[in-house]
Design a protein around this motif. Structure first.
Motif, PDB file in Angstrom:
ATOM      1  N   HIS A  67     -75.193  45.491 -70.658  1.00 11.26           N
ATOM      2  CA  HIS A  67     -75.518  44.183 -70.081  1.00 11.26           C
ATOM      3  C   HIS A  67     -76.161  43.227 -71.080  1.00 11.26           C
ATOM      4  N   ILE A  68     -76.344  43.684 -72.296  1.00  9.35           N
ATOM      5  CA  ILE A  68     -76.996  42.821 -73.284  1.00  9.35           C
ATOM      6  C   ILE A  68     -76.011  41.774 -73.785  1.00  9.35           C
ATOM      7  N   THR A  69     -76.366  40.522 -73.571  1.00 12.78           N
ATOM      8  CA  THR A  69     -75.522  39.401 -73.991  1.00 12.78           C
ATOM      9  C   THR A  69     -76.382  38.346 -74.665  1.00 12.78           C
ATOM     10  N   ASP A  70     -75.736  37.340 -75.213  1.00 12.14           N
ATOM     11  CA  ASP A  70     -76.466  36.252 -75.852  1.00 12.14           C
ATOM     12  C   ASP A  70     -77.238  35.425 -74.823  1.00 12.14           C
ATOM     13  N   ILE A  71     -78.102  34.566 -75.325  1.00 11.58           N
ATOM     14  CA  ILE A  71     -78.902  33.712 -74.445  1.00 11.58           C
ATOM     15  C   ILE A  71     -78.020  32.825 -73.580  1.00 11.58           C
ATOM     16  N   SER A  72     -76.905  32.375 -74.135  1.00 12.14           N
ATOM     17  CA  SER A  72     -76.081  31.359 -73.468  1.00 12.14           C
ATOM     18  C   SER A  72     -75.325  31.874 -72.249  1.00 12.14           C
ATOM     19  N   ASP A  73     -75.214  33.196 -72.094  1.00  8.89           N
ATOM     20  CA  ASP A  73     -74.473  33.706 -70.938  1.00  8.89           C
ATOM     21  C   ASP A  73     -75.109  35.010 -70.458  1.00  8.89           C
ATOM     22  N   GLY A  74     -74.436  35.673 -69.521  1.00 10.58           N
ATOM     23  CA  GLY A  74     -74.923  36.959 -69.052  1.00 10.58           C
ATOM     24  C   GLY A  74     -76.084  36.843 -68.071  1.00 10.58           C
ATOM     25  N   LEU A  75     -76.993  37.793 -68.114  1.00 12.43           N
ATOM     26  CA  LEU A  75     -78.096  37.877 -67.162  1.00 12.43           C
ATOM     27  C   LEU A  75     -78.994  36.647 -67.241  1.00 12.43           C
ATOM     28  N   ASP A  76     -79.456  36.201 -66.069  1.00 16.65           N
ATOM     29  CA  ASP A  76     -80.391  35.082 -66.057  1.00 16.65           C
ATOM     30  C   ASP A  76     -81.761  35.567 -66.530  1.00 16.65           C
ATOM     31  N   TRP A  77     -82.667  34.608 -66.761  1.00 19.84           N
ATOM     32  CA  TRP A  77     -83.956  34.986 -67.320  1.00 19.84           C
ATOM     33  C   TRP A  77     -84.766  35.854 -66.363  1.00 19.84           C
ATOM     34  N   SER A  78     -84.748  35.552 -65.076  1.00 16.65           N
ATOM     35  CA  SER A  78     -85.550  36.324 -64.120  1.00 16.65           C
ATOM     36  C   SER A  78     -85.168  37.793 -64.142  1.00 16.65           C
ATOM     37  N   THR A  79     -83.862  38.082 -64.241  1.00 14.96           N
ATOM     38  CA  THR A  79     -83.405  39.465 -64.294  1.00 14.96           C
ATOM     39  C   THR A  79     -83.844  40.118 -65.594  1.00 14.96           C
ATOM     40  N   ARG A  80     -83.718  39.391 -66.702  1.00 15.44           N
ATOM     41  CA  ARG A  80     -84.128  39.951 -67.989  1.00 15.44           C
ATOM     42  C   ARG A  80     -85.628  40.244 -68.005  1.00 15.44           C
ATOM     43  N   PHE A  81     -86.409  39.333 -67.445  1.00 13.69           N
ATOM     44  CA  PHE A  81     -87.858  39.531 -67.429  1.00 13.69           C
ATOM     45  C   PHE A  81     -88.215  40.738 -66.556  1.00 13.69           C
ATOM     46  N   LYS A  82     -87.515  40.913 -65.438  1.00 11.05           N
ATOM     47  CA  LYS A  82     -87.758  42.063 -64.567  1.00 11.05           C
ATOM     48  C   LYS A  82     -87.458  43.371 -65.307  1.00 11.05           C
TER      49      LYS A  82
END
Length: 319
Positions: A126-141
């Protein structure tokens, strides 16, 4: 079908090796779902259709039946929402005839298998660049969940972080390091760490400290925030900080959330402190968890007080 292995009160059991062979099609290559420093992971399907993950451990001469069972008991007690749940184990000793110098001799073969709840995807997928993929809330969780792992791991990396259906991270391979640590501090041949995630004190002096996992957290957090590529080895920590903060600011502009930007800022600071060459200067896990749980609150934090820009972040890039 509800997954009965999702709950911490799951009943563990001892499996026979023959039974594990049956549910993995004799540990067929087609059922391999991963591998690492401690062993190969297979998917097994129980008679009721439930899936489990079986880690067939590499052989290690000085681990006997008693040591293995005692360590399994310790792992079984380590119940936490952010670690994968053990559901069973197997310790099997059998005689096998093998050819040696033109003759067949009988040798003892030890098989050790740990069985876990089955989680099909790792964070690495699930690791993607900042511009796409998981939103910030999911990454922070995910970052918070990884940091809350209470187990001394020694091989913390995205491949060993599994995600459930709610994107809650669960650490795999937890605690296995106690079974596989070298008996002498200067012997690195048996240690199952991963290049790029091991701190300099271990690489240079074979020294394992309580800050080993803290260093690994740096690379994990950076990859969650920025993707697989990382950044230039020549980029200073201040340039890195400004670059990542600015890029996430652009993506979060629509939400106009100052709290989310503060979360981004906090995670970058934590990562940069985790990579300190001097292990004593790295924050403790408790300090990291405190910082993440108090983002946006008044007052400076332990990490804020000791944070200094300036060093080059040559450690970011992972080949």
């Amino acid at each position: 079908m509800a997954n009965k292995f999702e709950h911490t009160n799951v009943i563990t059991r001892e499996f026979t090796y023959q039974y594990l062979e049956e549910i993995t099609d004799n540990f067929s290559d087609k059922n391999i779902i991963g591998s690492g420093g401690y062993g190969v992971v297979y998917k097994g399907v129980l008679p009721n259709g439930e899936k489990i993950a079986l880690k067939k451990l590499y052989w290690k001469q000085d681990i006997g039946d008693t040591e293995f069972r005692n360590e399994f008991t310790n792992l079984m007690r380590a119940q936490h929402r952010n670690i994968t749940q053990l559901v069973g184990y197997c310790y099997n000793l059998r005689e096998q005839r093998v050819e040696h110098n033109g003759e067949y001799i009988s040798v003892s073969v030890e098989e050790r298998v740990l069985c876990f709840e089955y989680l099909p995807e790792s964070l690495d997928k699930h690791i993607t660049d900042i511009s796409d993929g998981l939103d910030w809330s999911t990454r922070f969780k995910i970052i918070k969940g990884v940091c809350e792992d209470p187990i001394y791991h020694l091989d913390l990396k995205p491949d060993n972080i599994l995600l459930d259906k709610n994107m809650i991270p669960k650490i795999g391979d937890f605690g296995l390091s106690k079974l596989f640590l070298p008996t002498q501090t200067n012997d690195t041949s048996q240690f199952a760490g991963t290049p790029g995630y091991m701190p300099p004190e271990y690489i240079d002096r074979s020294e394992i400290t309580s800050k080993f996992d803290v260093f690994s957290l740096d690379v994990v957090i950076i990859r969650i925030m920025t993707g697989k590529e990382g950044f230039s080895r020549e980029m200073s920590s201040q340039v890195f900080f400004e670059h990542v903060h600015e890029n996430w600011g652009k993506r979060l502009q629509a939400t106009m959330s100052s709290l989310k930007l503060e979360e981004v800022k906090t995670c970058i600071k934590i990562a940069l402190k985790c990579v300190e060459v001097d292990s004593e200067k790295r924050p403790t896990i408790a300090e990291i968890v405190y910082e993440l749980n108090h983002v946006g609150t008044a007052g400076s934090s332990p990490i804020e007080q000791v944070y200094i820009f300036g060093s080059a972040i040559h450690w970011i890039y992972i080949a």
